[in-house]
Design a protein around this motif. Structure first.
Motif, PDB file in Angstrom:
ATOM      1  N   ALA A  55      48.203  96.525 111.056  1.00 31.99           N
ATOM      2  CA  ALA A  55      46.902  97.133 110.780  1.00 31.99           C
ATOM      3  C   ALA A  55      46.517  98.035 111.945  1.00 31.99           C
ATOM      4  O   ALA A  55      46.958  97.807 113.078  1.00 31.99           O
ATOM      5  CB  ALA A  55      45.830  96.041 110.617  1.00 31.99           C
ATOM      6  N   GLY A  56      45.710  99.033 111.673  1.00 36.90           N
ATOM      7  CA  GLY A  56      45.102  99.875 112.706  1.00 36.90           C
ATOM      8  C   GLY A  56      46.108 100.500 113.651  1.00 36.90           C
ATOM      9  O   GLY A  56      47.112 101.082 113.243  1.00 36.90           O
ATOM     10  N   THR A  57      45.838 100.325 114.932  1.00 36.74           N
ATOM     11  CA  THR A  57      46.705 100.903 115.964  1.00 36.74           C
ATOM     12  C   THR A  57      48.122 100.348 115.869  1.00 36.74           C
ATOM     13  O   THR A  57      49.102 101.073 116.072  1.00 36.74           O
ATOM     14  CB  THR A  57      46.083 100.618 117.354  1.00 36.74           C
ATOM     15  N   LEU A 101      53.715  93.483 113.419  1.00 34.22           N
ATOM     16  CA  LEU A 101      53.268  94.017 114.707  1.00 34.22           C
ATOM     17  C   LEU A 101      51.803  93.655 114.856  1.00 34.22           C
ATOM     18  O   LEU A 101      50.988  94.056 114.015  1.00 34.22           O
ATOM     19  CB  LEU A 101      53.365  95.545 114.736  1.00 34.22           C
ATOM     20  N   SER A 104      47.047  90.892 118.814  1.00 32.12           N
ATOM     21  CA  SER A 104      46.386  89.579 118.907  1.00 32.12           C
ATOM     22  C   SER A 104      47.201  88.460 118.281  1.00 32.12           C
ATOM     23  O   SER A 104      47.064  87.303 118.645  1.00 32.12           O
ATOM     24  CB  SER A 104      45.031  89.637 118.205  1.00 32.12           C
ATOM     25  N   THR A 107      45.538  88.751 113.221  1.00 33.14           N
ATOM     26  CA  THR A 107      44.947  89.617 112.197  1.00 33.14           C
ATOM     27  C   THR A 107      45.173  89.049 110.794  1.00 33.14           C
ATOM     28  O   THR A 107      46.317  88.904 110.347  1.00 33.14           O
ATOM     29  CB  THR A 107      45.530  91.038 112.339  1.00 33.14           C
ATOM     30  N   VAL A 153      38.103  96.738 123.228  1.00 30.28           N
ATOM     31  CA  VAL A 153      38.345  96.696 121.782  1.00 30.28           C
ATOM     32  C   VAL A 153      39.360  97.776 121.368  1.00 30.28           C
ATOM     33  O   VAL A 153      40.249  97.530 120.560  1.00 30.28           O
ATOM     34  CB  VAL A 153      37.004  96.825 121.004  1.00 30.28           C
ATOM     35  N   ALA A 154      39.233  98.956 121.939  1.00 31.61           N
ATOM     36  CA  ALA A 154      40.187 100.029 121.605  1.00 31.61           C
ATOM     37  C   ALA A 154      41.533  99.708 122.236  1.00 31.61           C
ATOM     38  O   ALA A 154      41.652  99.562 123.448  1.00 31.61           O
ATOM     39  CB  ALA A 154      39.668 101.363 122.105  1.00 31.61           C
ATOM     40  N   LYS A 240      41.611 106.566 117.924  1.00 35.47           N
ATOM     41  CA  LYS A 240      41.005 106.289 119.241  1.00 35.47           C
ATOM     42  C   LYS A 240      39.678 107.029 119.365  1.00 35.47           C
ATOM     43  O   LYS A 240      38.681 106.465 119.783  1.00 35.47           O
ATOM     44  CB  LYS A 240      41.915 106.735 120.392  1.00 35.47           C
ATOM     45  N   GLU A 243      36.853 105.551 116.954  1.00 35.46           N
ATOM     46  CA  GLU A 243      36.296 104.216 117.171  1.00 35.46           C
ATOM     47  C   GLU A 243      35.426 104.104 118.403  1.00 35.46           C
ATOM     48  O   GLU A 243      34.509 103.284 118.419  1.00 35.46           O
ATOM     49  CB  GLU A 243      37.388 103.131 117.152  1.00 35.46           C
TER      50      GLU A 243
HETATM   51  C1  F6R Z   1      42.240  99.991 117.355  1.00 31.07           C
HETATM   52  C2  F6R Z   1      42.398  98.563 117.206  1.00 31.07           C
HETATM   53  C3  F6R Z   1      42.647  97.984 115.849  1.00 31.07           C
HETATM   54  C4  F6R Z   1      43.785  96.984 115.900  1.00 31.07           C
HETATM   55  C5  F6R Z   1      43.968  96.287 114.546  1.00 31.07           C
HETATM   56  C6  F6R Z   1      45.157  95.371 114.548  1.00 31.07           C
HETATM   57  O1  F6R Z   1      42.084 100.371 118.676  1.00 31.07           O
HETATM   58  O2  F6R Z   1      42.371  97.846 118.174  1.00 31.07           O
HETATM   59  O3  F6R Z   1      42.910  99.008 114.933  1.00 31.07           O
HETATM   60  O4  F6R Z   1      44.950  97.663 116.270  1.00 31.07           O
HETATM   61  O5  F6R Z   1      42.798  95.574 114.238  1.00 31.07           O
HETATM   62  O6  F6R Z   1      45.036  94.372 115.510  1.00 31.07           O
HETATM   63  P1  F6R Z   1      46.275  93.522 115.970  1.00 31.07           P
HETATM   64  O7  F6R Z   1      47.250  94.428 116.618  1.00 31.07           O
HETATM   65  O8  F6R Z   1      45.703  92.505 116.909  1.00 31.07           O
HETATM   66  O9  F6R Z   1      46.853  92.891 114.728  1.00 31.07           O
END
Ligand code: F6R
Length: 359
Positions: A55-57, A101, A104, A107, A153-154, A240, A243
């Motif tokens: 997800a996301g980054t 990937l 944290s 997710t 957070v970013a 980036k 957000e």
């Molecule tokens: C963007 C950001 C989020 C996370 C996404 C996935 O800066 O931090 O988009 O990348 O919530 O999180 P993880 O990698 O922890 O699964």
């Protein structure tokens, strides 16, 4: 702790050269051989397709990883958003292997896919920054990002670490399969170039701060464009900026602009163009002229190999496949300085949580 830094985000941006060195030291032995579990390689080798779920980054790091795995380990790769893939699963290949990937490792959107993958008795690997996280415990195999705690957070250093670890795994897998391109891919040398290249960019903070003021002050929209690996990178660069600065930003495949989005270009619209991808370089130069002709204010971030007079940010030498590791850093800094200039809470942007544990 933040030490002398005002914000965790800037500290974590600055830590990236060290993260590259740490990944290299941990995964590459002195004799050049790789410290990757043989059981994992044996299992991935059986796969006819890799499915990267994130997800996301982390999803954006997966898009870069697809390029690396396909080039270095000769295996087709799909990159999937957990929130989509889990509930609208396409027809899978005969022998899929799943790579989760997740910085944290918690997710929920990714985890619900892993639950289904386990129900189907399919093999998986979690690449995460948190070794005892849920995704790490529930997958067949784990690899650690070694980025150290990411507090802002970013996400910054987790993205570059994810690409570096994907490169290590791609090299290990390619070599195990005797794929010639893997031999030519000097992952140790490239990670050293990555560390030095990031350092060069973070040493140019004042210049990037000034460019951010020049391009983004008073702007409510911005575009990142690129082709190939630069397109994948543009998506992360735009995320980036969105957000933490709350500027509406889009990452676009440079060639797609003329199919609609170019209608949004007006006098002084900021367009940030990436030129690291050799195949796409000359076409992207053409797209830059098209938007400039409509008044856009264009900032070019180009690898030294393809740079031209007037390009504002030059990316030091690195294998094109890994160029996002260095090229993302100006975008991280642009987002940081734009957020700061607007008086936002850089480390804790509105409406967001560090780890998203609900679907
Ligand atoms: C963007 C950001 C989020 C996370 C996404 C996935 O800066 O931090 O988009 O990348 O919530 O999180 P993880 O990698 O922890 O699964």
């Amino acid at each position: 702790s933040k030490g002398t830094y005002d914000h965790y985000m800037l500290k974590e941006i600055d830590e990236q050269p060290n993260v590259m060195r740490k990944i290299s030291q941990n995964y590459i032995k002195n004799d050049g051989s790789l410290n990757v579990e043989q059981d994992l390689l044996d299992e991935i080798k059986k796969a006819d397709r890799l499915y990267i779920v994130a997800a996301g980054t982390s999803y954006h790091a997966g898009l870069v990883g697809k390029n690396i795995f396909e080039a270095v380990s000769d295996v087709p790769v799909d990159v999937e958003l957990g929130s989509e893939f889990g509930y609208h699963m396409p027809k899978l290949s005969k022998h899929p292997f799943f790579i989760f990937l997740s910085q944290s490792g918690e997710t929920a959107d990714s985890r619900q896919v892993l639950v289904k993958v386990n129900e189907m008795n399919l093999p998986s690997l979690t690449i995460t920054n948190v070794p005892n996280s849920t995704l790490s415990r529930e997958a067949t195999f784990t690899m650690e990002l070694l980025a150290g705690p990411e507090i802002a957070v970013a996400s910054t250093k987790a993205y570059t670490a994810q690409i570096a670890v994907e490169a290590v795994l791609a090299k290990a897998l390619g070599e195990d399969k005797n794929y010639p391109a893997a031999k030519d891919f000097d992952v140790k040398g490239e990670l050293a170039l990555a560390a030095n290249g990031i350092q060069q960019i973070v040493d140019e903070k004042d210049k990037i701060k000034a460019l951010t003021a020049d391009f983004l002050t008073g702007q409510s929209d911005a575009f990142y464009i690129g082709r190939g690996i630069d397109y994948a990178l543009s998506l992360e660069a735009a995320l980036k900026l969105k957000e933490i600065s709350y500027i509406h930003a889009e990452g676009f495949a440079a060639g797609e602009l003329k199919h609609g989005t170019i209608a949004l270009i007006e006098k002084d619209t900021p367009v940030i163009a990436y030129i690291n991808d050799g195949v796409g370089a000359s076409h992207t130069r053409g797209n830059i002229q098209e938007v400039e002709a409509r008044g856009a204010h264009v900032l070019v971030i180009a690898s030294q190999k393809y740079a031209q007079a007037g390009d504002q940010i030059i990316i030091p030498e690195i294998d094109e496949l890994l160029s996002p590791i260095i090229s993302v850093v100006p975008a991280q800094l642009i987002a940081y300085y734009a957020s700061l200039a607007r008086g936002n809470d850089v480390d804790r942007p509105r409406n967001l949580a560090k780890s998203v544990t609900v679907e």
